[in-house]
Design an enzyme around this catalytic site. Structure first.
Site, PDB file in Angstrom:
ATOM      1  N   CYS A  31       0.806  -1.153  -0.151  1.00 48.87           N
ATOM      2  CA  CYS A  31      -0.019   0.079  -0.251  1.00 48.87           C
ATOM      3  C   CYS A  31       0.798   1.244   0.021  1.00 48.87           C
ATOM      4  O   CYS A  31       1.448   1.558   0.807  1.00 48.87           O
ATOM      5  CB  CYS A  31      -0.959  -0.121   1.111  1.00 48.87           C
ATOM      6  N   CYS A  34       0.493   3.697   2.950  1.00 49.23           N
ATOM      7  CA  CYS A  34       0.674   3.500   4.020  1.00 49.23           C
ATOM      8  C   CYS A  34       2.481   3.908   4.069  1.00 49.23           C
ATOM      9  O   CYS A  34       2.722   4.623   4.993  1.00 49.23           O
ATOM     10  CB  CYS A  34       0.743   2.126   4.263  1.00 49.23           C
TER      11      CYS A  34
END
Lengths: 108, 170
Positions: A31, A34
């Protein structure tokens, strides 16, 4: 404090029930949001002694992810005494800062 | 595998997809793929639109948009679920869904390797076009997982698998 990784669902339960305010970064390796937000998490954590900071990889712990009902990443959750007190979703440094400040006030 | 016919029940399928949430709107979160089983369609009226590829010309400009534009008309005819299906992975399907503005109106499902579409005789080898094994261009109406309508395109373009054709069959 350095931000350590939670390694089991038992550890997760122990951490959120420790009585101390805890902020956890729920993330996944793939991700990008993130990755972008993590440096802010690290930086803000330095300004909140008394709060415990942890991270949890949802791919390694799908059981925890399901139990907490994580739908999008990153999700930052402030826990106290086993209960979710606050939450911030996504690459939102300002929101994350606010959440950590709230957790810091809970140490008083 | 021969193409599934009206009156037949679809074989069970599981598809990965990224459920819509408002948080996805500004691209500041990453959605997590979950699995959807066709068993969840039991007792429902479902429209499936299958396209060879997300973002590819016809699918992107001519096939999918009318289904979104006419969403209210589909709802008025009692459709519970509209799903767009392709062999692309769930992350690509989620990106395409956001690009097209599908939100929670149409779910974008990943038919991994076109495996489920193959079971109903509707996979297509587009390796020569640089796409690999894909799902054919078709649309279907399911009621309680029984095929009530199946429209498979046999030539380039959109006719029997288009929104108007499906609405007329509802």
């Amino acid at each position: 404090m350095p931000i350590n990784t939670i390694n089991s669902s038992e550890e997760f339960k122990r951490i959120i029930n420790s009585g101390k305010p805890v902020v956890i970064d729920f993330f996944a390796a793939w991700c990008n949001n993130c990755r972008i937000t993590y440096p802010f998490f690290e930086e803000f954590s330095k300004d909140a002694p008394g709060v415990d900071f942890w991270k949890l990889d949802i791919d390694d712990h799908p059981d925890v992810s399901k139990e907490i009902d994580i739908k999008s990443l990153p999700t930052f959750i402030f826990f106290r005494s086993g209960a979710k007190v606050g939450e911030v979703l996504g690459a939102d440094p300002a929101g994350l800062h606010g959440l950590i400040q709230t957790a810091k006030k809970a140490t008083a | 595998m021969s193409v599934i016919k009206e009156g037949e029940t679809i074989p069970e399928g599981t598809f990965k997809y990224v459920p819509w949430s408002d948080a996805l709107e500004d691209n500041l979160v990453c959605g997590i793929p979950v699995e959807l089983s066709s068993n969840e369609w039991k007792g429902k009226k479902v429209v499936i639109v299958s396209v060879p590829g997300a973002f590819t010309p016809t699918c992107h400009t001519k096939h999918l948009p009318p289904f979104l534009e006419k969403y209210e008309e589909f709802k008025a005819k009692g459709v519970d679920v509209i799903a767009v299906l392709a062999a692309n992975d769930p992350f690509v399907m989620s990106g395409w869904a956001r690009f097209e503005g599908l939100k929670d109106k149409i779910i974008a499902l990943s038919d991994n390797g076109a495996q489920w579409s193959k079971k109903i005789g509707l996979d297509k080898d587009l390796t020569a076009n640089g796409l690999g094994i894909r799902t054919n261009r078709y649309a279907s109406i399911l009621e309680d997982n029984v095929v009530k309508y199946i429209g498979v395109e046999t030539a380039p373009g959109v006719s029997v698998s288009g929104a108007d054709a499906v609405l007329a069959a509802l």
